[in-house]
Design a protein around this motif. Structure first.
Motif, short mmCIF file in Angstrom:
data_model
loop_
_atom_site.label_atom_id
_atom_site.label_comp_id
_atom_site.label_asym_id
_atom_site.label_seq_id
_atom_site.Cartn_x
_atom_site.Cartn_y
_atom_site.Cartn_z
N ARG A 189 -1.58 1.76 -6.08
CA ARG A 189 -0.52 2.70 -5.73
C ARG A 189 0.15 2.31 -4.41
NH1 ARG A 189 -2.57 8.65 -5.87
NH2 ARG A 189 -0.35 9.00 -5.40
N HIS A 225 0.45 -0.79 -3.18
CA HIS A 225 1.10 -2.10 -3.16
C HIS A 225 1.84 -2.49 -4.43
CE1 HIS A 225 -2.11 -3.05 0.06
NE2 HIS A 225 -0.95 -2.91 0.67
N GLN A 226 1.80 -1.67 -5.45
CA GLN A 226 2.39 -2.08 -6.72
C GLN A 226 3.87 -2.41 -6.58
OE1 GLN A 226 2.08 0.80 -9.92
NE2 GLN A 226 1.94 -0.85 -11.44
N TYR A 227 4.57 -1.70 -5.72
CA TYR A 227 6.01 -1.93 -5.58
C TYR A 227 6.32 -3.30 -4.98
CZ TYR A 227 5.95 -1.27 -0.49
OH TYR A 227 5.71 -1.42 0.86
N LEU A 228 5.30 -3.97 -4.41
CA LEU A 228 5.51 -5.28 -3.80
C LEU A 228 5.37 -6.44 -4.78
CD1 LEU A 228 3.49 -4.73 -0.48
CD2 LEU A 228 5.98 -4.85 -0.71
N ARG A 230 7.89 -9.54 -5.43
CA ARG A 230 8.94 -9.48 -4.42
C ARG A 230 8.74 -10.62 -3.43
NH1 ARG A 230 10.06 -3.83 -1.40
NH2 ARG A 230 9.63 -4.76 0.63
N SER A 249 6.34 -10.79 -0.14
CA SER A 249 5.59 -9.53 -0.17
C SER A 249 4.16 -9.64 0.35
CB SER A 249 5.59 -8.95 -1.59
OG SER A 249 5.19 -9.92 -2.54
#
Length: 378
Positions: free
Chosen positions: A5, A7-10, A13, A16
């Motif tokens: 939760r 770091h998933q958005y990274l 990228r 990142s």
């Protein structure tokens, strides 16, 4: 909040890796895959089975990669590891390398045996043989290996005579199937000199050969002789006694193994793929910086971490408490939140401190893998 939760958005990228919250357990995916392929190719070339030890990584994702590369199955140190790694149903061939002796644990073992197709366990005592035999059906015998003590007096039968007697006990139980021997020379794995390590392993392997010959003469041949390790895999293959290798740390290469001459030529065939990334949190003392990774970030039985990047060449780490470590010399002009990457001293217990691996390619986070069997020590 879980690592996923946070770091998933990274994932995927660019850059990142540098945005991860620290301390964080890092795996270089390309180096990991090269290590896995190199050992698989070695075992195949030598005509040996490969049963990597999952106590090193405790990861279903890494076990999948090892099996896809040619491993027959995995080893697990404890029953809990085996339960966790087989829960998805993907892994069916498991050897538990520590005796399972209590009544509650044997009941769990019997349930696992009923669920997967290729479970084996080690034994070193006749009472354990009888307890295991009473827990499973003769319609689906449980495979057992006799654990042989290589001289450290941790587990294993302590003599040739004891091995023969235990093999007879196993053969007398219709619900058990004698499959062979386990022999792990753990002390010898970390002898730094290749020549000294070879001398030590040659002497210990001669003892094992005597047990194998005695079982053969008694009409109870050992179809499987399982053991060896990252430190001795080349020597073990040369001596030709094992049928399968239980190598583990080759996937990561911690400090303890990196300091050993594994190939006999002073080189290092495997790459460092496991790191802990940390950040500078204080830089007020000239020549020294403090990072956010201390005793809670690294197992401490293998010495101190090795600084791999983010500090001057030759910089040294010093534990500074539960949450902090020091790096010196620090280099000039250090600023807060800069990243320092460190090779772990001992991979197995360090991995057990973390919930997840953060998988990177270069400076980019490409995936997050759970440490599937973290804490499963019973």
């Amino acid at each position: 909040m879980t690592d996923l939760r946070i770091h998933q958005y990274l994932i995927d990228r660019p850059g990142s890796r540098g945005e991860l919250n620290t301390p964080v357990l890092i795996v270089d995916r390309d180096a990991l895959d090269r290590n896995i392929a190199l050992m698989a190719d070695f075992a195949k070339d030598k005509g040996l089975g490969l049963r990597p030890h999952a106590k090193t990584h405790k990861s279903l994702d890494i076990a999948r990669r090892q099996i896809a590369a040619g491993a027959s199955g995995v080893c697990c140190a404890k029953l809990g590891e085996a339960e966790a790694l087989t829960e998805s149903g993907e892994i069916q061939d498991v050897l538990i390398t520590s005796p399972v002796v209590s009544a509650p644990a044997i009941a769990r073992l019997a349930a696992l045996h009923a669920r997967i197709g290729g479970l084996m366990v080690v034994v070193d005592h006749p009472d354990n043989v009888r307890a295991l035999a009473a827990s499973v059906s003769a319609d689906h015998p449980l495979g057992v290996l006799i654990d042989v003590d290589p001289g450290i007096h941790r587990t294993g039968v302590a003599s040739l005579e004891a091995a023969l007697s235990l093999a007879r006990d196993i053969a007398a139980q219709p619900s058990l199937s004698f499959r062979g021997l386990q022999y792990y020379c753990g002390v010898q794995q970390h002898i730094e000199s290749y020549a000294d390590r070879r001398t030590a392993i040659t002497e210990r392997t001669a003892y094992l050969s005597g047990i194998i010959a005695a079982l053969e003469a008694a009409g109870m041949p050992a179809a499987i002789v399982s053991g060896g390790g990252t430190g001795t895999h080349r020597i073990d293959a040369e001596l030709g006694v094992f049928t399968e290798l239980q190598v583990g740390s080759y996937v990561f290469m911690d400090r303890q193994y990196a300091e050993c001459d594994l190939a006999g030529d002073g080189g290092q065939p495997f790459e460092t793929s496991l790191l802990v990334d940390a950040r500078i949190v204080s830089a007020n003392t000239p020549g020294l910086i403090t990072i956010d990774a201390g005793y809670k970030a690294f197992a401490t039985d293998g010495g101190v971490p090795v600084v791999k990047s983010g500090a001057p060449e030759g910089a040294t780490y010093l534990f500074m408490g539960d949450e902090h470590g020091a790096i010196f010399p620090s280099g000039e002009g250090r600023t807060l939140a800069e990243v320092i990457s460190l090779q772990v001293p001992h991979c197995d217990p360090t991995v057990n401190l973390y919930d997840a691996y953060h998988i990177v390619r270069g400076d980019m986070l490409v995936d997050i893998w759970p440490v599937t069997a973290r804490g499963r020590s019973r």
